[in-house]
Design a protein around this motif. Structure first.
Motif, short mmCIF file in Angstrom:
data_model
loop_
_atom_site.label_atom_id
_atom_site.label_comp_id
_atom_site.label_asym_id
_atom_site.label_seq_id
_atom_site.Cartn_x
_atom_site.Cartn_y
_atom_site.Cartn_z
N GLU A 185 46.10 33.85 31.39
CA GLU A 185 44.78 33.27 31.12
C GLU A 185 44.26 32.50 32.34
O GLU A 185 43.08 32.64 32.71
CB GLU A 185 44.85 32.34 29.91
CG GLU A 185 44.95 33.05 28.56
CD GLU A 185 46.37 33.55 28.23
OE1 GLU A 185 46.55 34.19 27.20
OE2 GLU A 185 47.30 33.29 29.03
N LEU A 234 41.48 39.27 26.44
CA LEU A 234 41.10 38.86 27.79
C LEU A 234 40.29 39.93 28.54
O LEU A 234 39.72 39.67 29.60
CB LEU A 234 42.33 38.50 28.62
CG LEU A 234 43.12 37.26 28.18
CD1 LEU A 234 44.37 37.09 29.04
CD2 LEU A 234 42.26 36.01 28.27
N LEU A 294 45.48 40.57 39.51
CA LEU A 294 44.22 39.91 39.13
C LEU A 294 43.46 39.36 40.34
O LEU A 294 42.26 39.10 40.25
CB LEU A 294 44.49 38.80 38.11
CG LEU A 294 44.68 39.31 36.68
CD1 LEU A 294 45.34 38.27 35.80
CD2 LEU A 294 43.33 39.75 36.08
N VAL A 327 43.15 34.92 35.02
CA VAL A 327 41.86 35.55 34.72
C VAL A 327 40.73 34.59 35.12
O VAL A 327 39.73 34.99 35.73
CB VAL A 327 41.76 35.93 33.22
CG1 VAL A 327 40.33 36.33 32.86
CG2 VAL A 327 42.71 37.07 32.89
N TRP A 376 40.72 42.23 41.43
CA TRP A 376 39.87 42.72 40.35
C TRP A 376 38.72 43.60 40.86
O TRP A 376 38.18 44.42 40.12
CB TRP A 376 39.26 41.52 39.61
CG TRP A 376 38.66 40.52 40.56
CD1 TRP A 376 39.30 39.45 41.10
CD2 TRP A 376 37.35 40.53 41.13
NE1 TRP A 376 38.47 38.77 41.98
CE2 TRP A 376 37.27 39.41 42.02
CE3 TRP A 376 36.24 41.35 41.00
CZ2 TRP A 376 36.13 39.10 42.74
CZ3 TRP A 376 35.10 41.05 41.72
CH2 TRP A 376 35.05 39.94 42.59
N ILE A 427 37.48 39.93 32.34
CA ILE A 427 37.79 40.49 33.66
C ILE A 427 36.48 40.70 34.42
O ILE A 427 35.55 41.32 33.90
CB ILE A 427 38.56 41.83 33.54
CG1 ILE A 427 39.85 41.63 32.76
CG2 ILE A 427 38.86 42.40 34.93
CD1 ILE A 427 40.81 40.62 33.36
#
Length: 592
Positions: free
Chosen positions: A502, A587, A563, A505, A566, A591
Motif C-alpha cells: 500500500e 489497489l 511499482l 502504491v 509503473w 495504480i
C-alpha cells in the motif's frame, strides 16, 4: 613518479627485497589510488618502513600458487575482501548472482570467492599455520560481532571465529595499523596482543577495564529480542564520542572490541599525501578497464564519517559518526596532483565524502557530544549543538573550481538537503544550495528521499517527503532562473522494513504527480551490522521492541520494486497480475 608496490616476486627482487615483512591479499584489482582501501593500508604499512607486497584477486581454486608465490612474510599476512563485502558484490537483493564486478578488469564476475576474507584466511592458515593474520576492510569490519547474514539467512558469530584470523582492525584502519606495527617493532607478537585500540580480538578472559557486556552469540541464536538488544547497545556505543569496550561471549571465549583510534585532520592529511600513483598496476595495461577506477579516478574525498544515521547504512558503524575533515591545503595538493594525471581532462567528478555536504561540521560544545549516544545528529531534528555552517564548503568549492586546469567541479556524492532546508532562516544555507545547483551539478543531482510514508521514513531515520518536495521546487526554480537544464535523480528504496505494498502504491502516485520516472532504484538488501537488517531478521525495532512489518516473500519484494516503474507498459501489466495473486485487487484502481 611514485612506483607501485610489488605484486610479483620479480618486482620485489627489483627493489632489492629478498624477504617481505607483510603480504596483503585483497579481493579487488590493485589500483594505487586513495579511494581503494587496500592501496591505502599498503601505503600506510610502507610508510612505517616495512617491505610489503600485494596479491590482488588471488586464485583460490587452482594449486594456490598465488598464495605461495611470496612464501612467508616476516611479520604477518593482511587480508581484506576489498572495497565491498564479497556477498554484496556477488548477489542482488533477490539473491541472484550478479554477472559483473566493478573492481575487476572488464567488469567480470568470478575473481573473488563468496565470504572472501574467510576463504583467504582458511587457505593461509592451512599453508602457513604459524604466521599471524590481520584482517580488515568492510567485510571484516561489519562482521566483527554477531551479525545477521542475509545470504545464508542465519546469525553468524564474529568473523574471527570463522576465519581463524588473529586480530581484526575495524573501520578505517590506518592509525590502528601503525600502532600495531609499533607494538611489533617493540617485540610483541600478534598472538600476544590482547588489547589494542580499534581492534577486535578473541580472548579467553574478560578484560580488567570497564566494558559493556552484550548478549552472547548463544543468547542471540535463541532469542531474537536478545539480538535486537545487542545491536542497540552496539549502535549506541559507536555513536558516543568516547565509546566503551564491548564484550560479547562466544561459547567459553570472548570477542572484545576496543574503542576506535582518535583521528585528526592532520592524520587524514598524512594518509592522503602518501605516494599513490593514482593508477591501476601496469599488469592491467593490456586488460579491459576497471570500472570502479574509471568512476572515481577524478574524484576527491574531503572528509570522513557521517552523522546522518540512516538505518539501512553501515557508514557510521564503519567510518564513525563524527566528521573528520581534511585541511583545505591537503585537498588543494591532491587536486594539483590530479591535474597532472594524463587521464585528467579538467573535470573533477566529485568533491565530497559519505555525504557530500558535511565538511567541517561538528559539535559546538564537545562536552555535550561526549554525553550523547544518538545515532543521528539530524534526525528526528537537527541537534542544537551541531554546527552546520556551510561557509567552509562554499569557500572550498570556489577555490577549487577557479584553479588553473580545472574546467568543472561537480558533486557526485549524495546531498543531505535536510541540513539546509530545516535551517533556511539562516541565509547561508540557501546560499549553499544555490551555489551547488548553479555551479556543481553535472546535469543530474543525486539526492535520497528514499520513501514517502512517514512511518517508513521514521524507521529509516529520514526526514519527511514534504522536505524533498520543497527541495525539488527550489531546484526547479533555480534552474529556471539561470536557464539551466538539470535534473534531480532521487534515490528510493523498496522493501525496507515497514514498507508495505500500500505504501509503495502511494509512492508511485507521488512520483507521477512530480513527473519523476525513476531509472534506477535500490531494493533493500539486509547487510551486516545495520539497524534495518536487524529489523528484517527480528521483525522488531531494537529501540522500542515494537513489531515491524517486513516484506520477505520474493513475490512481494519483486512487486514493491516494480511499482517504481509503473510508467512502463510491460511492467504495469506484471504489477496488475502480482496484485491479484497477492489478493490486493482493491489497489488496482490506485495504480498510476
Amino acid at each position: 613518479m611514485s612506483s607501485f608496490l610489488p605484486v610479483t616476486k620479480k618486482e620485489a627482487e627489483k627493489l632489492g627485497w629478498d624477504t617481505l615483512d607483510v603480504i596483503l591479499f585483497t579481493g579487488d584489482a590493485y589500483v594505487d589510488h586513495p579511494a581503494f582501501g587496500a592501496a591505502v593500508i599498503a601505503r600506510i604499512i610502507e610508510s612505517a618502513g616495512l617491505k610489503i607486497a600485494i596479491v590482488p584477486q588471488p586464485n583460490w581454486q587452482d594449486d594456490l600458487r598465488d598464495f605461495k608465490k611470496f612464501g612467508k612474510p616476516n611479520l604477518f599476512f593482511a587480508v581484506t575482501s576489498g572495497n565491498m563485502d564479497s556477498m554484496v558484490n556477488h548477489y542482488t537483493a533477490n539473491k541472484r548472482l550478479r554477472s559483473d564486478d566493478a573492481f575487476t578488469p572488464g567488469n567480470k564476475h568470478g575473481a573473488r570467492p563468496d565470504y572472501a576474507v574467510t576463504v583467504y584466511c582458511t587457505i593461509l592458515k592451512k599453508l602457513y599455520p604459524d604466521v599471524p593474520i590481520v584482517i580488515g576492510g568492510i567485510e571484516a569490519s561489519l562482521r566483527r560481532l554477531v551479525h545477521y547474514d542475509y545470504w545464508s539467512n542465519q546469525l553468524k558469530p564474529s568473523i574471527l571465529l570463522d576465519s581463524k584470523a588473529d586480530i581484526l582492525l575495524y573501520g578505517m584502519a590506518e592509525k590502528t595499523m601503525l600502532l600495531l606495527i609499533e607494538k611489533i617493532k617493540k617485540g610483541y607478537s600478534i598472538p600476544q596482543i590482547t588489547e589494542h585500540e580499534q581492534a577486535t580480538i578473541l580472548v579467553d578472559k574478560l578484560p580488567t577495564q570497564k566494558y559493556i557486556l552484550l548478549p552472547s552469540y548463544e543468547e542471540c541464536l535463541k532469542n531474537k529480542k536478545s539480538f535486537a538488544l545487542a545491536y542497540k547497545l552496539i549502535e549506541e556505543n559507536s555513536s558516543k564520542k568516547e565509546p566503551d569496550i564491548l564484550v560479547q561471549p562466544h561459547g567459553k571465549q570472548y570477542i572484545v572490541v576496543y574503542p576506535p583510534s582518535i583521528i585528526t585532520s592532520k592524520d587524514l592529511d598524512f594518509y592522503y599525501q602518501l605516494p599513490y600513483t593514482r593508477l591501476p598496476h601496469p599488469k592491467y595495461l593490456k586488460k579491459e578497464p576497471i570500472p570502479a577506477f574509471e568512476m572515481i579516478q577524478n574524484s576527491i574525498t574531503i572528509h570522513r564519517g557521517c552523522f546522518g544515521g540512516c538505518s539501512f547504512c553501515s557508514l557510521a558503524i564503519h567510518q564513525g559518526k563524527f566528521i573528520i575533515s581534511r585541511s583545505e591545503q591537503s585537498i588543494e595538493q591532491e587536486v594539483d596532483k590530479l591535474i597532472q594525471m594524463p587521464y585528467f581532462k579538467g573535470h573533477i567528478s566529485d568533491l565530497g565524502g559519505p555525504s557530500a555536504n558535511m565538511y567541517q561540521m561538528k559539535g559546538t560544545n564537545e562536552s555535550i557530544c561526549k554525553k550523547c549516544k544518538r545515532p543521528s545528529c539530524i534526525y528526528p531534528n537537527i541537534c542544537k549543538n551541531l554546527q552546520t555552517d556551510p561557509t567552509p564548503l562554499i569557500q572550498l568549492y570556489k577555490k577549487i573550481r577557479t584553479k588553473k586546469g580545472i574546467k568543472k567541479v561537480t558533486i557526485g556524492s549524495g546531498i543531505r538537503y535536510d541540513i539546509h532546508l530545516l535551517q533556511k532562516q539562516h541565509k547561508i544555507h540557501i546560499e549553499y544550495l544555490k551555489e551547488l545547483i548553479i555551479h556543481h551539478v553535472s546535469g543530474r543531482l543525486k539526492v535520497a528521499p528514499e520513501h514517502i510514508h512517514d512511518d517508513v521514513l521514521a524507521l529509516m531515520f529520514k526526514p519527511s517527503f514534504q522536505l524533498f518536495k520543497e527541495f525539488y521546487t527550489l531546484f526547479e526554480n533555480i534552474n529556471r532562473q539561470h536557464q539551466l537544464k538539470q535534473q534531480i535523480i532521487p534515490y528510493f528504496i523498496s522493501n525496507h522494513p515497514g514498507s508495505t505494498i500500500e505504501s509503495m502504491v502511494s509512492l508511485a502516485q507521488a512520483l507521477k504527480q512530480l513527473n519523476i520516472k525513476p531509472e534506477q532504484v535500490q531494493d533493500f538488501t539486509p547487510t551486516p551490522m545495520t539497524l534495518a537488517s536487524v529489523m528484517y531478521y527480528t521483525g522488531l525495532d531494537p529501540y522500542t521492541q515494537k513489531r515491524v512489518y517486513v516484506p520477505k516473500s520474493m513475490n512481494e519484494r519483486k512487486l514493491q520494486k516494480e511499482l517504481f516503474f509503473w510508467y512502463l507498459p510491460e511492467i504495469k501489466k506484471d504489477i496488475q497480475q502480482k496484485l491479484l495473486s497477492l489478493q490486493k485487487k482493491h489497489l488496482l484502481k490506485f495504480i498510476p
